[in-house]
Scaffold this active site. Structure first.
Site, PDB file in Angstrom:
ATOM      1  N   GLU A 462      64.772 -43.723  -5.357  1.00  0.00           N
ATOM      2  CA  GLU A 462      64.040 -42.453  -5.523  1.00  0.00           C
ATOM      3  C   GLU A 462      62.882 -42.339  -4.541  1.00  0.00           C
ATOM      4  O   GLU A 462      61.758 -41.997  -4.914  1.00  0.00           O
ATOM      5  CB  GLU A 462      63.515 -42.319  -6.955  1.00  0.00           C
ATOM      6  CG  GLU A 462      64.604 -42.326  -7.999  1.00  0.00           C
ATOM      7  CD  GLU A 462      64.106 -42.005  -9.411  1.00  0.00           C
ATOM      8  OE1 GLU A 462      62.884 -41.930  -9.617  1.00  0.00           O
ATOM      9  OE2 GLU A 462      64.961 -41.816 -10.298  1.00  0.00           O
ATOM     10  N   GLU A 555      71.118 -44.658 -12.138  1.00  0.00           N
ATOM     11  CA  GLU A 555      70.292 -44.552 -13.353  1.00  0.00           C
ATOM     12  C   GLU A 555      70.830 -43.413 -14.197  1.00  0.00           C
ATOM     13  O   GLU A 555      71.082 -42.318 -13.682  1.00  0.00           O
ATOM     14  CB  GLU A 555      68.811 -44.288 -13.032  1.00  0.00           C
ATOM     15  CG  GLU A 555      68.082 -45.516 -12.564  1.00  0.00           C
ATOM     16  CD  GLU A 555      66.595 -45.296 -12.308  1.00  0.00           C
ATOM     17  OE1 GLU A 555      65.950 -44.556 -13.082  1.00  0.00           O
ATOM     18  OE2 GLU A 555      66.099 -45.861 -11.327  1.00  0.00           O
TER      19      GLU A 555
HETATM   20  C1  GAL Z   1      63.297 -43.375 -12.851  1.00  0.00           C
HETATM   21  C2  GAL Z   1      62.823 -44.526 -11.986  1.00  0.00           C
HETATM   22  C3  GAL Z   1      62.703 -45.785 -12.799  1.00  0.00           C
HETATM   23  C4  GAL Z   1      61.931 -45.515 -14.039  1.00  0.00           C
HETATM   24  C5  GAL Z   1      62.607 -44.459 -14.862  1.00  0.00           C
HETATM   25  C6  GAL Z   1      61.786 -44.220 -16.134  1.00  0.00           C
HETATM   26  O1  GAL Z   1      63.033 -42.170 -12.246  1.00  0.00           O
HETATM   27  O2  GAL Z   1      63.684 -44.758 -10.903  1.00  0.00           O
HETATM   28  O3  GAL Z   1      62.056 -46.774 -12.032  1.00  0.00           O
HETATM   29  O4  GAL Z   1      60.671 -45.094 -13.662  1.00  0.00           O
HETATM   30  O5  GAL Z   1      62.699 -43.293 -14.100  1.00  0.00           O
HETATM   31  O6  GAL Z   1      62.473 -43.694 -17.169  1.00  0.00           O
END
Ligand code: GAL
Length: 864
Positions: A462, A555
């Site tokens: 990100e 993610e």
């Molecule tokens: C994402 C990020 C992770 C963590 C997550 C939190 O955007 O890549 O590192 O921060 O959100 O829920």
């Protein structure tokens, strides 16, 4: 003359101060005022990365002088007897206490623990006179952060990025035949991470002794091609280095053996690479490339298949005048990987769905200090859920973690950076990106590229450069190309939560790794009123734009919950953001475990599953997150740890664990009811009951009364009876698959708390100070039913050759320091982590007492 690798973990002295005690600093930094008395060491540290800078013109020349040499801490005569005695791996912050309140120096984001400040470590080092002609290297697997190292008062070098492993050459500064003093300075800014980084030399440290002509650091790379059950070709590159002043002629021979990783036994010889002769000029490092065919290889295969994670070891020997002068082992696996945009990932020709989770580097109550058993336990708990893949978010893991993933058969997305030039916090990696991205990236890949579990590289998560169009894409291309120079065999990617299919950023990526965009961001009904970017499910658009690229989610979810806590009313939606009126309670700092509530940009697991099943080409997902981790306690900053784990910080599964298990182990006869059924305040009130099971039909009974037999509708993943009215007693479910009974579950109303039960995950542990037993204390009523809301204060005590190193209960809002022997149960459970005193045998007796409760008791055995 064998190379020696000796652990340097024992016998350190340590001191940490918040104020700078020595006037040294790596470089200018937003949180520092640099005065006249400050010495900047960067020009002397940069050359430590030279080995990993390809263009000779870009390498750094060490200036003359010995900065820091006048600081008393680096001098051999300094008396450090008042400093704390510590062994490594060591995390200076984990003991706490936690900072509280809104304007804490270290807030929720970084875990409210004292990570900031300057840490000094000192240790003496006896080098035998017999080693006087050897090269002596210091290998540090990870030190947080801005490491600077002196030997006998001489600055040797350093490494700023706290997650990377690095080697320093001590040879020029060693006094052989006598005592030497090693001094290491670490420095953590106050705002350099989005999560808990830990502080200190938190991984293993080694001393490597070799003769001057030897296999170089990370000096082998083995890859496999034309892989089948009948045979495979192994390609090997060996880098041999000559640091003598004379030209040297050597012969290099590599044999391949079967490795039994469980017993660490080297088995039969499976192949031998043709031997080669090399002439090495003084100071020269030369690669040697050879190949060999191996017959009927035992392939490395991942979890959740019929394959097994078989390993080999290549033993490379260097001979001079027929005499063996060095021997170097490389573990690897024989396997083929295919990245198919329509069929997903194939391992050895078999389709493997990525059932992955994201893991941070901390190990809960013991912090970032690497511990083999703690890491293994995390992986075991995840494996039982059906996980077959881990994303190392967002930094290089401890080397031993990759040994574990190799042995256990996990697939790994190995990741290095959370930011590039554009920052996420004021003092994060962006400050050193320009100088260090190349050495960090190259050394990371050279370190990890022989691990069969690593299936792809991620060079960013990100990153802000997603937003800068062609400029960001150009930087991505540069990093991507470095990855391929170091490893042409695996794809390289960076995770995208913003970049769209029509932008230049994804064009660079070999495979597409989406964060949250695949299932859509804020696009479901319950998210409609939120501000922030809204994205429809983007799997189809990415697949259409890049029909040839493998696509998965790096993610998903960011579903939040607190284990065993249930809040009412329950949303009728399948996914909703956490607010104070929906799933969350900001006073309690807890989120409901109905497992329907997410971060504003996230989704429930159910919504993610549906998006994936609607797009069959998606290769799978990495859930955010497998375990809860320290720091980033969104949505409640006063807390200490995250809410996103499928498993809580103590290692206790949340209800969601069974939702993933029902999907990822569809052959497991399992049914799981939620919530618990002890609600003295809810008699006569609507209390929805949900069930997770791989069955397709289910009937629920409350005190024997059917609440209806229902089918699981297409693209839904749980059974819901949302109108159940609470009466104490018993809830029972029977699930069915294809019309036949599949699995059942029963939950009973508990009576008053009566006793404590202790259960150990291991009753026998090695007496090595590292192996651990994780002991769960459960509060039960007199019938043996778990008291689900018990918050009893438990006092753990120990008699015998062991220590309780930490306790926890998985409550993200608890600010009780981890070393405390007094721990309240949270939703009925508490945890104690026990280690044996090194070298002492005998029984370890652990007792848990609580007011009004019958004691819990357990005995552990130790093995020497
Ligand atoms: C994402 C990020 C992770 C963590 C997550 C939190 O955007 O890549 O590192 O921060 O959100 O829920």
């Amino acid at each position: 003359m064998k190379r020696e690798r000796q652990s340097l973990n024992q016998g350190w002295r340590f001191q940490r101060t918040v104020e700078n005690p020595d006037g040294l600093v790596y470089d200018y930094r937003p949180d520092l005022t640099i005065g006249n008395n400050t010495t900047i060491l960067k020009p002397w540290i940069l050359p430590s990365g030279n080995e990993f800078i390809n263009e000779p013109a870009n390498r750094h020349e060490r200036p003359s002088g010995n900065p820091g040499g006048n600081v008393t801490f680096v001098q051999n005569s300094f008396n450090d007897s008042s400093w704390e005695i510590v062994n490594l791996p060591h995390d200076w912050a984990i003991k706490g206490p936690f900072y509280t309140g809104e304007n804490a120096v270290v807030g929720g984001g970084m875990g409210r623990l004292p990570v900031q400040g300057i840490g000094w470590y000192r240790r003496s080092l006896t080098i035998s006179a017999l080693d006087k002609d050897k090269n002596i290297y210091l290998d540090i697997d990870g030190a947080m952060s801005y490491a600077m190292v002196w030997l006998n008062g001489n600055l040797v070098g350093g490494w700023p990025y706290g997650y990377n492993s690095f080697r320093l050459d001590l040879t020029p500064y060693v006094n052989s035949g006598t005592d030497n003093v090693l001094a290491i300075r670490l420095d953590n800014p106050t705002d350099f991470s989005r999560w808990y980084p830990g502080g200190g030399i938190y991984r293993n440290v080694w001393l490597t002794k070799v003769v001057p002509v030897h296999v170089a650091q990370y000096g082998t790379f083995i890859s496999t091609r034309d892989v089948s059950a009948q045979g495979a070709t192994l390609d090997l590159t060996v880098q041999v280095e000559n640091t003598r002043t004379t030209t040297e002629e050597v012969e290099v021979l590599t044999e391949v053996h079967i490795l039994d990783s469980a017993t660490e036994t080297i088995g039969a010889k499976a192949a031998e690479f043709p031997s080669s002769k090399l002439t090495l000029q003084s100071g020269e490092k030369q690669p040697l490339n050879t190949s060999v065919k191996i017959q009927n290889p035992q392939l490395w295969g991942p979890l959740r298949t019929q394959q097994a994670p078989n390993l080999y070891v290549a033993i490379t020997k260097v001979f001079s005048d027929g005499k063996e002068i060095d021997s170097y082992e490389t573990r690897f696996g024989v396997r083929s990987l295919t990245y198919n945009s329509d069929n997903g990932l194939l391992v050895n020709g078999e389709k493997v769905r990525i059932q992955g989770v994201n893991q941070h580097h901390d190990l809960g109550a013991i912090g970032s200090a690497f511990n083999f058993r703690a890491a293994e336990r995390q992986l075991e708990i995840l494996r039982d859920m059906g996980t077959n893949a881990i994303r190392m978010s967002h930094n290089p893991p401890a080397p031993e973690l990759l040994d574990l993933t190799d042995q256990m058969g996990f697939l790994v997305l190995d990741e290095i950076f959370d930011c590039w030039e554009l920052n996420k916090t004021s003092s994060d990696f962006h400050l050193i990106f320009d100088d260090w991205h190349e050495p960090d990236l190259r050394s990371f890949i050279r370190r990890d590229r022989n691990h069969p579990s690593v299936i792809a590289w991620s060079f960013g998560n990100e990153v802000g450069e997603q937003y800068t169009d062609v400029a960001g894409a150009a930087l991505a291309q540069k990093l991507h190309d470095i990855v391929h120079e170091e490893d042409p065999t695996r794809p390289a990617t960076a995770s995208m939560n913003y970049a769209k299919p029509y932008m230049p950023f994804p064009v660079v990526m070999d495979i597409l790794a989406l964060n949250y965009q695949g299932e859509g961001i804020r696009d479901a009904a319950a998210y409609a009123n939120l501000s922030g970017i809204k994205t429809p499910p983007l799997y189809p658009a990415f697949h259409e734009m890049f029909p040839g690229k493998l696509l998965f989610s790096s993610e998903t979810a960011s579903t939040f919950s607190s284990r065993g806590t249930f809040l009412f009313p329950v949303t009728n939606e399948t996914s909703a953001p956490v607010t104070d009126t929906s799933g969350g309670n900001s006073l309690l700092e807890q989120v409901s475990s109905y497992e329907l509530y997410s971060a504003n940009f996230g989704s429930s697991p159910d919504k993610v599953f549906a998006a994936q099943d609607n797009n069959s080409y998606v290769a799978g997902e990495f859930v955010w997150s497998g375990f809860d981790y320290l720091g980033e306690p969104t949505p409640y900053d006063p807390a200490r740890s995250s809410y996103s784990g499928i498993v809580d910080l103590a290692g206790f599964p949340k209800d969601r664990y069974y939702l993933y298990q029902s999907r990822w182990r569809p052959d497991l006869k399992m049914a799981h009811i939620l919530p618990h059924w002890t609600w003295p305040d809810r008699i006569g009130l609507v209390t929805p009951v949900h069930v997770f099971s791989a069955g397709d039909e289910a009937e629920l009974f409350v005190n024997g009364q059917s609440q209806g037999r229902i089918m699981k509708a297409a693209f839904t993943y749980r059974f819901r009876w949302d109108d159940v009215v609470y009466q104490p007693g018993e809830v029972h479910v029977i699930t069915y698959k294809n019309g036949t009974e599949w699995a059942s579950d029963t939950v009973q109303t508990a009576g008053p708390a009566a006793y404590i039960q202790l259960v150990a995950d291991r009753k026998t542990i090695q007496a090595d100070g590292s192996d651990s037993s994780y002991i769960t204390a459960t509060v039960l009523d007199k019938q043996g039913v778990v008291v689900p809301q018990a918050e009893n204060s438990i006092v753990f005590s120990i008699v015998g050759p062991g220590d309780i190193v930490a306790t926890d209960n998985g409550d993200p809002a608890s600010l009780v320091p981890f070393p405390s022997k007094v721990r309240k149960t949270y939703s009925g459970l508490a945890l104690a982590i026990v280690r044996a005193v090194p070298g002492m045998s005998g029984a370890i007796n652990i007792t848990a007492t609580g007011e009004g409760l019958i004691d819990g008791y357990i005995v552990l055995e130790t093995l020497i």
